[in-house]
Design a protein around this motif. Structure first.
Motif, PDB file in Angstrom:
ATOM      1  N   SER A  39     -16.098  13.051 -11.453  1.00 19.23           N
ATOM      2  CA  SER A  39     -16.908  12.593 -10.315  1.00 19.23           C
ATOM      3  C   SER A  39     -16.972  13.611  -9.184  1.00 19.23           C
ATOM      4  CB  SER A  39     -16.359  11.281  -9.764  1.00 19.23           C
ATOM      5  OG  SER A  39     -15.108  11.484  -9.113  1.00 19.23           O
ATOM      6  N   GLY A  40     -15.955  14.449  -9.080  1.00 21.60           N
ATOM      7  CA  GLY A  40     -15.869  15.368  -7.945  1.00 21.60           C
ATOM      8  C   GLY A  40     -15.380  14.689  -6.677  1.00 21.60           C
ATOM      9  N   ASN A  41     -15.120  13.379  -6.751  1.00 21.40           N
ATOM     10  CA  ASN A  41     -14.646  12.634  -5.589  1.00 21.40           C
ATOM     11  C   ASN A  41     -13.157  12.838  -5.386  1.00 21.40           C
ATOM     12  OD1 ASN A  41     -17.209  11.557  -5.384  1.00 21.40           O
ATOM     13  ND2 ASN A  41     -16.677   9.627  -6.340  1.00 21.40           N
ATOM     14  N   ASP A  42     -12.739  12.757  -4.123  1.00 21.41           N
ATOM     15  CA  ASP A  42     -11.311  12.756  -3.829  1.00 21.41           C
ATOM     16  C   ASP A  42     -10.705  11.461  -4.359  1.00 21.41           C
ATOM     17  OD1 ASP A  42     -11.590  15.170  -2.582  1.00 21.41           O
ATOM     18  OD2 ASP A  42     -11.357  14.393  -0.548  1.00 21.41           O
ATOM     19  N   VAL A  43      -9.438  11.515  -4.707  1.00 23.90           N
ATOM     20  CA  VAL A  43      -8.738  10.357  -5.245  1.00 23.90           C
ATOM     21  C   VAL A  43      -7.514  10.077  -4.381  1.00 23.90           C
ATOM     22  CG1 VAL A  43      -7.515   9.402  -7.237  1.00 23.90           C
ATOM     23  CG2 VAL A  43      -9.508  10.886  -7.593  1.00 23.90           C
ATOM     24  N   THR A  44      -7.428   8.845  -3.897  1.00 21.01           N
ATOM     25  CA  THR A  44      -6.266   8.388  -3.139  1.00 21.01           C
ATOM     26  C   THR A  44      -5.441   7.478  -4.035  1.00 21.01           C
ATOM     27  OG1 THR A  44      -7.442   8.503  -1.036  1.00 21.01           O
ATOM     28  CG2 THR A  44      -5.503   7.080  -1.120  1.00 21.01           C
ATOM     29  N   ILE A  45      -4.149   7.751  -4.106  1.00 18.42           N
ATOM     30  CA  ILE A  45      -3.224   6.903  -4.854  1.00 18.42           C
ATOM     31  C   ILE A  45      -2.523   6.007  -3.832  1.00 18.42           C
ATOM     32  CG2 ILE A  45      -1.263   6.856  -6.436  1.00 18.42           C
ATOM     33  CD1 ILE A  45      -3.708   8.434  -7.517  1.00 18.42           C
ATOM     34  N   ASP A  46      -2.793   4.694  -3.908  1.00 20.55           N
ATOM     35  CA  ASP A  46      -2.226   3.735  -2.964  1.00 20.55           C
ATOM     36  C   ASP A  46      -1.021   3.052  -3.610  1.00 20.55           C
ATOM     37  OD1 ASP A  46      -1.592   1.754  -1.182  1.00 20.55           O
ATOM     38  OD2 ASP A  46      -3.579   0.835  -1.169  1.00 20.55           O
ATOM     39  N   LEU A  47       0.163   3.360  -3.085  1.00 19.38           N
ATOM     40  CA  LEU A  47       1.408   2.834  -3.643  1.00 19.38           C
ATOM     41  C   LEU A  47       1.996   1.686  -2.825  1.00 19.38           C
ATOM     42  CD1 LEU A  47       3.106   6.247  -4.525  1.00 19.38           C
ATOM     43  CD2 LEU A  47       1.758   4.764  -6.027  1.00 19.38           C
ATOM     44  N   ALA A  48       1.213   1.088  -1.937  1.00 22.47           N
ATOM     45  CA  ALA A  48       1.728   0.049  -1.038  1.00 22.47           C
ATOM     46  C   ALA A  48       2.329  -1.135  -1.792  1.00 22.47           C
ATOM     47  CB  ALA A  48       0.631  -0.428  -0.097  1.00 22.47           C
ATOM     48  N   ASP A  49       1.807  -1.443  -2.978  1.00 20.47           N
ATOM     49  CA  ASP A  49       2.295  -2.598  -3.726  1.00 20.47           C
ATOM     50  C   ASP A  49       3.214  -2.211  -4.877  1.00 20.47           C
ATOM     51  OD1 ASP A  49       0.952  -4.460  -2.133  1.00 20.47           O
ATOM     52  OD2 ASP A  49      -0.907  -4.166  -3.254  1.00 20.47           O
ATOM     53  N   LEU A  50       3.696  -0.972  -4.874  1.00 15.45           N
ATOM     54  CA  LEU A  50       4.625  -0.523  -5.906  1.00 15.45           C
ATOM     55  C   LEU A  50       6.013  -1.068  -5.594  1.00 15.45           C
ATOM     56  CD1 LEU A  50       4.675   1.296  -8.435  1.00 15.45           C
ATOM     57  CD2 LEU A  50       5.443   3.143  -6.943  1.00 15.45           C
ATOM     58  N   GLY A  51       6.638  -1.704  -6.578  1.00 13.93           N
ATOM     59  CA  GLY A  51       7.946  -2.301  -6.358  1.00 13.93           C
ATOM     60  C   GLY A  51       9.099  -1.400  -6.740  1.00 13.93           C
ATOM     61  N   PHE A  52       8.875  -0.478  -7.681  1.00 12.61           N
ATOM     62  CA  PHE A  52       9.949   0.391  -8.164  1.00 12.61           C
ATOM     63  C   PHE A  52       9.349   1.701  -8.628  1.00 12.61           C
ATOM     64  CE2 PHE A  52      12.354   2.081 -11.788  1.00 12.61           C
ATOM     65  CZ  PHE A  52      13.595   2.257 -11.207  1.00 12.61           C
ATOM     66  N   LEU A  53      10.033   2.784  -8.330  1.00 13.86           N
ATOM     67  CA  LEU A  53       9.630   4.121  -8.761  1.00 13.86           C
ATOM     68  C   LEU A  53      10.874   4.804  -9.299  1.00 13.86           C
ATOM     69  CD1 LEU A  53       7.533   6.516  -8.765  1.00 13.86           C
ATOM     70  CD2 LEU A  53       8.458   7.081  -6.514  1.00 13.86           C
ATOM     71  N   ASP A  54      10.867   5.181 -10.589  1.00 19.35           N
ATOM     72  CA  ASP A  54      12.059   5.845 -11.119  1.00 19.35           C
ATOM     73  C   ASP A  54      12.078   7.313 -10.687  1.00 19.35           C
ATOM     74  OD1 ASP A  54      10.414   7.247 -12.893  1.00 19.35           O
ATOM     75  OD2 ASP A  54      11.306   6.418 -14.699  1.00 19.35           O
ATOM     76  N   SER A  55      13.245   7.909 -10.772  1.00 20.37           N
ATOM     77  CA  SER A  55      13.423   9.270 -10.257  1.00 20.37           C
ATOM     78  C   SER A  55      12.635  10.300 -11.047  1.00 20.37           C
ATOM     79  CB  SER A  55      14.907   9.645 -10.250  1.00 20.37           C
ATOM     80  OG  SER A  55      15.433   9.591 -11.566  1.00 20.37           O
ATOM     81  N   GLU A  56      12.291  10.019 -12.285  1.00 21.25           N
ATOM     82  CA  GLU A  56      11.503  10.961 -13.082  1.00 21.25           C
ATOM     83  C   GLU A  56      10.024  10.920 -12.715  1.00 21.25           C
ATOM     84  OE1 GLU A  56      12.786   9.412 -16.862  1.00 21.25           O
ATOM     85  OE2 GLU A  56      13.928  11.241 -17.226  1.00 21.25           O
ATOM     86  N   SER A  57       9.565   9.819 -12.141  1.00 21.52           N
ATOM     87  CA  SER A  57       8.161   9.682 -11.751  1.00 21.52           C
ATOM     88  C   SER A  57       7.855  10.371 -10.424  1.00 21.52           C
ATOM     89  CB  SER A  57       7.788   8.205 -11.623  1.00 21.52           C
ATOM     90  OG  SER A  57       7.956   7.547 -12.844  1.00 21.52           O
ATOM     91  N   ALA A  58       8.840  10.432  -9.554  1.00 29.33           N
ATOM     92  CA  ALA A  58       8.629  11.008  -8.219  1.00 29.33           C
ATOM     93  C   ALA A  58       8.080  12.433  -8.259  1.00 29.33           C
ATOM     94  CB  ALA A  58       9.919  10.937  -7.404  1.00 29.33           C
ATOM     95  N   PRO A  59       8.612  13.336  -9.088  1.00 27.56           N
ATOM     96  CA  PRO A  59       8.059  14.696  -9.111  1.00 27.56           C
ATOM     97  C   PRO A  59       6.607  14.742  -9.586  1.00 27.56           C
ATOM     98  CG  PRO A  59      10.201  14.657 -10.205  1.00 27.56           C
ATOM     99  CD  PRO A  59       9.818  13.238  -9.918  1.00 27.56           C
ATOM    100  N   ILE A  60       6.239  13.822 -10.467  1.00 26.87           N
ATOM    101  CA  ILE A  60       4.858  13.778 -10.952  1.00 26.87           C
ATOM    102  C   ILE A  60       3.925  13.361  -9.827  1.00 26.87           C
ATOM    103  CG2 ILE A  60       3.288  12.622 -12.570  1.00 26.87           C
ATOM    104  CD1 ILE A  60       5.761  12.456 -14.484  1.00 26.87           C
ATOM    105  N   LEU A  61       4.328  12.337  -9.067  1.00 25.07           N
ATOM    106  CA  LEU A  61       3.518  11.915  -7.921  1.00 25.07           C
ATOM    107  C   LEU A  61       3.443  13.015  -6.872  1.00 25.07           C
ATOM    108  CD1 LEU A  61       4.625   8.214  -7.451  1.00 25.07           C
ATOM    109  CD2 LEU A  61       2.514   9.075  -8.473  1.00 25.07           C
TER     110      LEU A  61
END
Length: 94
Positions: free
Chosen positions: A43-65
């Motif tokens: 699309s060429g559009n900017d993408v916003t990742i909204d994590l406001a409703d995320l309940g848990f994030l494992d330590s391996e996912s953080a570097p990817i985000l």
């Protein structure tokens, strides 16, 4: 709770918001990165990742985000204090 990804916006040149809910494990983060990258490329559009409703994030996912948030055309929003801490820790480890 499984990760749910909802796409908002994107019509008529609008930026795309990917609203994330549930628990994010590494497999989910890899999938999210692929989805967001595909949307941005097609699309060429900017993408916003909204994590406001995320309940848990494992330590391996953080570097990817963190990697995704550092790229041009991507933004991370809605990070609660504990999630921001995990992302900051991942950044120091890099």
């Amino acid at each position: 709770m499984p990760t749910q990804i909802r796409q908002l916006g994107g019509e008529n040149g609008q930026n795309v918001i990917l609203a994330i809910e549930g628990d994010m494990l590494i497999e989910d983060a890899i999938l999210l990165e692929k989805i967001a990258s595909d949307i941005h490329e097609k699309s060429g559009n900017d993408v916003t990742i909204d994590l406001a409703d995320l309940g848990f994030l494992d330590s391996e996912s953080a570097p990817i985000l963190k990697r995704l948030g550092d790229r041009d055309g991507f933004r991370i929003e809605g990070i609660e204090i504990f999630l921001q801490s995990a992302v900051n820790t991942a950044e120091r480890i890099r």
